[in-house]
Each structure stands twice: as C-alpha cells, then as structure tokens.
Scaffold this motif. Structure first.
Motif, PDB file in Angstrom:
ATOM      1  N   ALA A 129       0.836  -1.207   0.000  1.00 50.75           N
ATOM      2  CA  ALA A 129       0.000   0.000   0.000  1.00 50.75           C
ATOM      3  C   ALA A 129       0.868   1.253   0.000  1.00 50.75           C
ATOM      4  O   ALA A 129       2.097   1.185   0.013  1.00 50.75           O
ATOM      5  N   SER A 187      -7.764  -4.378   3.420  1.00 50.13           N
ATOM      6  CA  SER A 187      -8.518  -3.125   3.372  1.00 50.13           C
ATOM      7  C   SER A 187      -9.015  -2.775   4.772  1.00 50.13           C
ATOM      8  O   SER A 187      -9.811  -3.528   5.343  1.00 50.13           O
ATOM      9  N   HIS A 191     -11.291  -1.557   7.674  1.00 51.89           N
ATOM     10  CA  HIS A 191     -12.742  -1.429   7.744  1.00 51.89           C
ATOM     11  C   HIS A 191     -13.189  -1.612   9.187  1.00 51.89           C
ATOM     12  O   HIS A 191     -12.410  -2.018  10.051  1.00 51.89           O
ATOM     13  N   ARG A 233      -7.059  -3.564  10.287  1.00 57.48           N
ATOM     14  CA  ARG A 233      -6.327  -3.727   9.032  1.00 57.48           C
ATOM     15  C   ARG A 233      -5.346  -4.885   9.202  1.00 57.48           C
ATOM     16  O   ARG A 233      -4.425  -4.822  10.007  1.00 57.48           O
ATOM     17  N   PHE A 286     -15.873   0.057   4.647  1.00 59.84           N
ATOM     18  CA  PHE A 286     -14.490   0.427   4.362  1.00 59.84           C
ATOM     19  C   PHE A 286     -14.195   1.850   4.860  1.00 59.84           C
ATOM     20  O   PHE A 286     -15.081   2.711   4.882  1.00 59.84           O
ATOM     21  N   ARG A 292     -10.004  -0.878  -4.355  1.00 64.88           N
ATOM     22  CA  ARG A 292     -10.769  -0.532  -3.162  1.00 64.88           C
ATOM     23  C   ARG A 292      -9.892  -0.620  -1.917  1.00 64.88           C
ATOM     24  O   ARG A 292     -10.083   0.137  -0.966  1.00 64.88           O
ATOM     25  N   ARG A 293      -8.904  -1.541  -1.916  1.00 67.37           N
ATOM     26  CA  ARG A 293      -7.973  -1.587  -0.794  1.00 67.37           C
ATOM     27  C   ARG A 293      -7.205  -0.273  -0.703  1.00 67.37           C
ATOM     28  O   ARG A 293      -7.073   0.330   0.374  1.00 67.37           O
ATOM     29  N   ASP A 294      -6.701   0.193  -1.847  1.00 71.08           N
ATOM     30  CA  ASP A 294      -5.932   1.438  -1.851  1.00 71.08           C
ATOM     31  C   ASP A 294      -6.799   2.631  -1.439  1.00 71.08           C
ATOM     32  O   ASP A 294      -6.325   3.539  -0.737  1.00 71.08           O
ATOM     33  N   ALA A 319      -9.399   2.465   0.580  1.00 74.38           N
ATOM     34  CA  ALA A 319      -9.618   2.330   2.019  1.00 74.38           C
ATOM     35  C   ALA A 319      -8.392   2.794   2.802  1.00 74.38           C
ATOM     36  O   ALA A 319      -8.517   3.442   3.845  1.00 74.38           O
ATOM     37  N   VAL A 320      -7.191   2.479   2.301  1.00 69.40           N
ATOM     38  CA  VAL A 320      -5.970   2.937   2.959  1.00 69.40           C
ATOM     39  C   VAL A 320      -5.856   4.460   2.882  1.00 69.40           C
ATOM     40  O   VAL A 320      -5.434   5.123   3.839  1.00 69.40           O
ATOM     41  N   TYR A 377      -7.914   5.703   5.552  1.00 66.51           N
ATOM     42  CA  TYR A 377      -7.461   5.193   6.856  1.00 66.51           C
ATOM     43  C   TYR A 377      -6.271   5.963   7.417  1.00 66.51           C
ATOM     44  O   TYR A 377      -6.219   6.262   8.620  1.00 66.51           O
ATOM     45  N   MET A 405     -12.215  -8.603   2.302  1.00 65.35           N
ATOM     46  CA  MET A 405     -11.691  -7.309   2.732  1.00 65.35           C
ATOM     47  C   MET A 405     -10.247  -7.432   3.222  1.00 65.35           C
ATOM     48  O   MET A 405      -9.407  -6.589   2.919  1.00 65.35           O
TER      49      MET A 405
END
Length: 251
Positions: free
Chosen positions: A29, A37, A39, A85, A111, A145-147, A149-150, A153, A235
C-alpha cells in the motif's frame, strides 16, 4: 418461543457464527505496508485465530492506535466500531470467526474510504463492489478498493496517534448513517440467524427441565464440510469459503 429443533438456519454453526479462512494480501500500500482493506463492523465482533505465518493487525478505536503482532496461535478480536487492518508478514493465515452470520455480507462491514464516499451511498457502493467473485478484473477492483480504504485510513491513524479521536468518531458516525436504510433487513437476518440459534438453546433447556429432551436429542446428527470456494477476494485477504448458508454465504 421456538421449538428446540427450530432455527432460521437448518443446521447453523455453533452460536450462529460465520467462518472463513484468510490469507493476507501481499499487495503493498501507499505507506509501504502489505495487507488488507481497513474497515469496521457496525454490530458484529470479529475474531482472528492465527493458524500459520506471521504478521500484524492494526486497530483504531477511540482509546488509541495499536499495532498487534500476530503469529500461529494468536487470538485477536475486534468489537463493533473498531477499525482493523490485517498486515502481511510472512505467509500469514487466519481463520476468521464472525458474530451474527449473514450480517457482514449484508453490509455491516464498512471500508474506511475518504469522507466524500461515505456521504454518497451510490459512490460508496460503486467503489466497494467487485465485478465478479474472482479473476483478473475482480482482483484489480479489489486492489483499487484496498488502496482507497488505505487512503481514508491513514489520516484517521495519524490523528489518533496524535491524540485526536474526533476524525475516527466522525468516520464511525458516517458509517452508521450509511447503513441506516439496511437496518430492517439486518433485523430479519439477526432474528432468523443468531437470535434464533440462542433461543433454540433456551427451548432445549426448557425441554430438559420438563424431562422432554427425547424430541430434539433423537434428531441429533453430525455434519462435515470442506471449503467450496478458494481465492475469494475478501476485505482482509484471499478467502476460502464454505458453501453453508450463513457461514460465509449470504443467507
């Protein structure tokens, strides 16, 4: 009162839990960390039972930021509202136990997307969706979507580490508002799943007290299952899922 052998699921797992196996993502990330991700869950407690490898879990809650090492045998769990995470170290593998089976798949998990996504349900849904259960296109969408969410975050973590919990609380409030239209459906899932499972125990206790346990004891049997889907894009990481209604499949 339900009968001793009745529940919303035909044969639920103990306590009406959800169950899956996770291999943490090895995608790096923006902060140089490989993992899943971030959440939170609104009404479900989630537990990690580490079965192999090593890694960590980063958590954000109003009482602070934590980076907890994980290794085989570790057990960690997160109450509703705690952002978590999963972080890959080396071949981290986890069995996930999820309270209130069916609710996470119904949207209980939110997320940590940036605020503008939480304020727009359609924009959030588009960013969270995968085009297919698996395959290159789905994997690319899971990475995006992971990126995202980061991206949402990291400011929450930075503020919390500096002693400011208000950005996290604002995210919690936005997540709660986002899911409000789904609450009636969630209540139905809860009543026919986890609640019905608990009430069945009460009915069994009543039957034992009356000396009438033969009915439900005579219907007892054993069950086995193996994962029916491998490489699902969850996730936290790649999931092995069971084709059991309410375990990892929506009810």
């Amino acid at each position: 009162m339900v009968s001793p052998d009745a529940s919303g699921l035909d044969r639920p797992l103990p306590g009406g839990i959800g169950l899956s196996h996770i291999s943490a993502y090895d995608w790096q990330a923006a902060d140089g960390v490989c993992g899943g991700s971030p959440h939170l869950h609104l009404v479900c407690t989630e537990a990690y039972v580490v079965t192999g490898g090593r890694g960590a879990v980063q958590t954000l809650s109003p009482d602070g930021y934590r980076d907890t090492p994980l290794e085989a045998g570790s057990l960690a769990w997160f109450e509703p509202g705690t952002v978590h995470r999963m972080v890959q170290g080396e071949d981290l593998r986890i069995t996930v136990l999820m309270q209130n089976s069916g609710l996470p798949e119904a949207g209980d998990a939110v997320f940590t997307f940036p605020p503008e996504y939480l304020a727009d349900p359609e924009k959030y849904a588009a960013a969270a969706a995968l085009p297919a259960p698996a395959g290159p296109e789905a994997e690319a969408a899971a990475l995006r979507r992971r990126d995202l969410a980061v991206e949402g975050y990291l400011p929450l973590r930075e503020a919390l580490a500096a002693g400011d919990a208000e950005p996290l609380r604002a995210f919690q409030r936005a997540a709660a508002e986002l899911v409000r239209p789904r609450l009636a459906a969630w209540r139905d899932l809860w009543r026919t799943g986890a609640l019905a499972t608990a009430e069945r125990t009460g009915a069994q206790l009543d039957a034992l007290e009356r000396g009438e346990a033969d009915g439900y004891l005579a219907a007892s049997t054993a069950h086995t299952a193996t994962p029916t889907r491998h490489g699902g894009l969850g996730m936290c990481g790649r999931r092995e899922e069971y084709g059991i209604e309410g375990a990892t499949l929506p009810r």
